[in-house]
Design an enzyme around this catalytic site. Structure first.
Site, PDB file in Angstrom:
ATOM      1  N   SER A 158      27.693  -1.466  38.373  1.00  0.00           N
ATOM      2  CA  SER A 158      28.275  -0.184  38.763  1.00  0.00           C
ATOM      3  C   SER A 158      27.931   0.921  37.762  1.00  0.00           C
ATOM      4  CB  SER A 158      29.792  -0.314  38.886  1.00  0.00           C
ATOM      5  OG  SER A 158      30.323  -0.750  37.666  1.00  0.00           O
ATOM      6  N   CYS A 159      27.367   0.525  36.619  1.00  0.00           N
ATOM      7  CA  CYS A 159      26.895   1.519  35.646  1.00  0.00           C
ATOM      8  C   CYS A 159      25.756   2.318  36.279  1.00  0.00           C
ATOM      9  CB  CYS A 159      26.310   0.841  34.410  1.00  0.00           C
ATOM     10  SG  CYS A 159      27.491  -0.117  33.465  1.00  0.00           S
ATOM     11  N   VAL A 160      25.478   3.463  35.678  1.00  0.00           N
ATOM     12  CA  VAL A 160      24.337   4.216  36.180  1.00  0.00           C
ATOM     13  C   VAL A 160      23.389   4.516  35.012  1.00  0.00           C
ATOM     14  CG1 VAL A 160      25.486   6.467  36.044  1.00  0.00           C
ATOM     15  CG2 VAL A 160      23.630   6.162  37.654  1.00  0.00           C
TER      16      VAL A 160
END
Lengths: 152, 205
Positions: free
Chosen positions: A20-22
């Site tokens: 879910s990190c970007v």
């Protein structure tokens, strides 16, 4: 995770396992200066932890500064976004948008604020991604489990 | 960070003891289920930030991960990570196949893995319940096969991003004496107030 890297000209900057990190990847094609920030959350309202590279809103201007210091020209920079996935959707809370999607929208807003155009994105979905960012041309190869590689 | 770690050494030791008892129970259950000898122990327990956790659970390769919500006196999530080879081998055993048969995680294999995770997670949580006097109830499991860092960060961020540290129980599997061991990890992602509950209960053990 919760960090950034900057480089120039040759070599590859990689991240293994974006969920879910970007990853916010900036590149100046003329000077071949590039950098990426691997951020976890949209902004400081999401966590009490005191580390700017965790947050989209703070990582974008900070990365911009570091790239300029390394010789990039602000007006030539372009951005690519990768990540922002949602996994375990069957257990995730239904009452708010998932954090991956929020990270991506926060990144789009933060980049618009500093006037850097997004030229490519590979975001969302329910799977993790790994990236190899080629500093010689700014392109990113994105790979995922059970999927073919994508170049953006 | 180090000072904080030292401060919690005693509690983590108590948790390790609890976890080893739970691992013993899980090994017994899995052995009975598969008619194979399975040994499970917990050589190490550590507490760290989510960024550190990604490197603490192995080389960043593909894992099978089972996430459960934990409710009751402690709220949060538990995440069980099996390195891919271990997951394939566990699927072989649970489905009574010749070792090396399982190559992919189709629906059948996935449900076998969820079952294993239920047994292990149940055993760990029971151990915690018994020793720390906490009531802990697990939800149904959710499974993902992906890179460990992607799984860890998402399990952490998508539920309660305000939490600080996570607790990692390294979990070692051996199927026959003398075999090389394979590793899994049981990660507790307690909500902030619950981390204190666990550490406090462990202090009193």
């Amino acid at each position: 995770m919760g960090d950034r890297r900057v480089g120039q000209g040759e070599g590859t900057l990689s991240i293994t396992g974006l969920g879910s990190c970007v990853a916010i990847v900036l590149y100046d094609e003329a000077s071949h200066v590039g950098g990426l920030a691997h951020v976890l959350l949209p902004d400081r309202s999401f966590s009490k932890r005191d580390r700017r590279w965790l947050f989209v809103t703070e990582a974008v201007p900070a990365l911009l500064d570091e790239l300029e210091e390394a010789g990039a020209e602000r007006t030539r920079l372009t951005a690519r976004l990768v990540g922002g996935a949602a996994m375990f959707e069957d257990l995730a809370p239904q009452d708010r948008p998932n954090i991956g999607r929020r990270n991506v929208s926060a990144a789009r807003r933060a980049l618009a604020r500093v006037g850097i155009p997004i030229v490519a994105e590979d975001v969302g979905g329910g799977f993790g991604r790994s990236i190899d960012f080629d500093l010689s041309n700014g392109r990113i190869v994105v790979s995922s489990q059970g999927k073919s590689r994508v170049e953006i | 960070m180090n000072a904080k770690r030292d401060l919690h050494d005693k509690e983590l030791d108590a948790l390790k003891e609890v976890a080893n008892i739970g691992a013993g129970h899980a090994a017994t259950a899995l052995s009975q289920l598969t008619h194979r000898r399975i040994m499970i122990d917990v050589p190490k327990v550590q507490m760290c930030t989510i960024e550190e956790a990604a490197s603490a659970v192995g080389d960043g390769g593909v894992v099978a991960a089972v996430l459960l919500q934990v409710l009751g006196d402690m709220t949060g999530r538990s995440l069980l990570l099996f390195e891919k080879n271990l997951a394939l081998q566990l699927a072989d055993m649970l489905l009574s196949r010749e070792p090396g048969t399982t190559k992919v995680f189709a629906e059948f294999e996935q449900s076998a893995l969820k079952e294993t995770a239920n047994i292990l997670t149940g055993a760990y949580l029971n151990g915690l319940s018994d020793m720390l006097g906490l009531m802990l109830i697990p939800s149904v499991p959710s499974l993902a096969i992906d890179l460990s860092a992607a799984i860890l960060s998402t399990a952490y961020l998508d539920f309660n991003y305000e939490q600080g540290n996570v607790i990692i129980l390294d979990t070692r599997f051996r199927f026959d004496p003398g075999d090389a061991s394979m590793s899994g990890h049981f990660v507790l992602l307690p909500d902030p107030a619950s981390l204190e509950v666990i550490l406090k209960a462990a202090r009193l053990v």
